[in-house]
Scaffold this motif. Sequence first.
Motif, PDB file in Angstrom:
ATOM      1  N   ALA A 216     -24.404  24.668 -17.064  1.00  0.00           N
ATOM      2  CA  ALA A 216     -24.470  25.195 -15.703  1.00  0.00           C
ATOM      3  C   ALA A 216     -25.926  25.532 -15.408  1.00  0.00           C
ATOM      4  O   ALA A 216     -26.775  25.549 -16.310  1.00  0.00           O
ATOM      5  CB  ALA A 216     -23.591  26.432 -15.548  1.00  0.00           C
ATOM      6  N   THR A 291     -19.108  28.921 -16.287  1.00  0.00           N
ATOM      7  CA  THR A 291     -19.359  27.654 -16.969  1.00  0.00           C
ATOM      8  C   THR A 291     -18.043  26.978 -17.335  1.00  0.00           C
ATOM      9  O   THR A 291     -17.925  25.754 -17.275  1.00  0.00           O
ATOM     10  CB  THR A 291     -20.215  27.843 -18.231  1.00  0.00           C
ATOM     11  N   LEU A 294     -16.634  25.471 -14.057  1.00  0.00           N
ATOM     12  CA  LEU A 294     -17.357  24.257 -13.703  1.00  0.00           C
ATOM     13  C   LEU A 294     -17.017  23.113 -14.652  1.00  0.00           C
ATOM     14  O   LEU A 294     -16.838  21.971 -14.229  1.00  0.00           O
ATOM     15  CB  LEU A 294     -18.862  24.529 -13.725  1.00  0.00           C
ATOM     16  N   GLY A 295     -16.915  23.429 -15.937  1.00  0.00           N
ATOM     17  CA  GLY A 295     -16.583  22.402 -16.915  1.00  0.00           C
ATOM     18  C   GLY A 295     -15.186  21.848 -16.751  1.00  0.00           C
ATOM     19  O   GLY A 295     -14.912  20.712 -17.150  1.00  0.00           O
ATOM     20  N   THR A 299     -15.691  22.832  -8.206  1.00  0.00           N
ATOM     21  CA  THR A 299     -16.723  22.304  -7.319  1.00  0.00           C
ATOM     22  C   THR A 299     -17.270  23.416  -6.439  1.00  0.00           C
ATOM     23  O   THR A 299     -16.565  24.353  -6.077  1.00  0.00           O
ATOM     24  CB  THR A 299     -16.177  21.181  -6.436  1.00  0.00           C
ATOM     25  N   GLU A 320     -24.182  27.309 -10.613  1.00  0.00           N
ATOM     26  CA  GLU A 320     -23.897  25.982 -10.082  1.00  0.00           C
ATOM     27  C   GLU A 320     -23.756  24.969 -11.196  1.00  0.00           C
ATOM     28  O   GLU A 320     -24.251  25.167 -12.306  1.00  0.00           O
ATOM     29  CB  GLU A 320     -25.024  25.568  -9.121  1.00  0.00           C
ATOM     30  N   GLY A 321     -23.097  23.864 -10.887  1.00  0.00           N
ATOM     31  CA  GLY A 321     -22.978  22.779 -11.835  1.00  0.00           C
ATOM     32  C   GLY A 321     -24.303  22.036 -12.007  1.00  0.00           C
ATOM     33  O   GLY A 321     -25.151  22.015 -11.106  1.00  0.00           O
ATOM     34  N   TYR A 322     -24.472  21.434 -13.167  1.00  0.00           N
ATOM     35  CA  TYR A 322     -25.687  20.674 -13.451  1.00  0.00           C
ATOM     36  C   TYR A 322     -25.487  19.219 -13.037  1.00  0.00           C
ATOM     37  O   TYR A 322     -24.477  18.602 -13.365  1.00  0.00           O
ATOM     38  CB  TYR A 322     -26.018  20.744 -14.943  1.00  0.00           C
ATOM     39  N   GLU A 323     -26.456  18.704 -12.298  1.00  0.00           N
ATOM     40  CA  GLU A 323     -26.435  17.305 -11.900  1.00  0.00           C
ATOM     41  C   GLU A 323     -27.611  16.592 -12.543  1.00  0.00           C
ATOM     42  O   GLU A 323     -28.781  16.936 -12.283  1.00  0.00           O
ATOM     43  CB  GLU A 323     -26.514  17.177 -10.367  1.00  0.00           C
TER      44      GLU A 323
END
Length: 325
Positions: A216, A291, A294-295, A299, A320-323
Amino acid sequence: MSAERIAVTGVGLALPGADHPAALLRTEPAGPELFDTGAVIGRRGHRYKDRATQLALCAAVHALRDAALIPADGEEPSVPGHTVGVVASSNLGNLDTVCRITAEIADQGADRISPMATPNASSNVVASSVALRFGLRGPNLMLCNGPGSGLDAVHWGAGLITAGRVRQVVVVGVEPRNDIVGGLLGRDPDRLLDGAAALVLESVRTARGRGVTPAAVLGRYERRAGLGACVTALLAGPAAGPAPGIWFTPEGHPAAADGDPVHRSVPRHDLTRAFGPASGALGVLQCAAATGWLGAGGTGPALLTAGDDTADAVAGLLVEGYEAP
């Protein structure tokens, strides 16, 4: 140039009923059983350590392994120790030790106190013990500033990285369950949290350089007088992003209150309903839970809030999620 983003690259838990971050999303009570710290850190980890320190060491070792900073079968850091710091949060962690030693001094005198017990009365014992156990020689901080302390610890850990003091920070939130803590809070000790959560923070660039994929990414942080003002500051303004996909609320926050600063369609999650009032550990638990959310496919950013709505003590954080680029 935009500021380097801070990532969560490791998560560790030491509490019953949750052996991975997604399990923190449970809604049913975890039960009265205690986490078996001896199964994780062995006799060496128990010797002359109070309960809060034992729990913190367990969570930290899991987080460090999850972040690939120590091997699965050892504890020697894979990076220079001076590049890793520790920030811990606990309001009640060694209260039982302090009260017991104070009572023994009053009853027997200071010369009867064991020299092995007195170090546990230090306000920094949790953070320093984690650092000593794993050879982490960077800055070492202990926060004990109320129910928002856990999110503050995450923010301070990120600050150490952006300031260039360290490359990684272990952030630990821990609270123990015992009669002294229950008496101070006026609550049944069996209903309180007895556990710890730990995170490893580092910049996205450092993580990618080590070949580690972030779990994250930390977003905006605010600390304001009152929950509404804190959430509004996080979600409003020209830098505001998409609406949160989940809201991790302070203890006892109603599911949909009048004047709620977050749209009522956003799901709420109060971690204390399953794991008990968490005091200074709550914010770190919330970050670990985010985390997990998100995992599991969540969204939008996760909104984290912890603190006392009746005082200038509400902290908030977006995760936030990792992009990948």
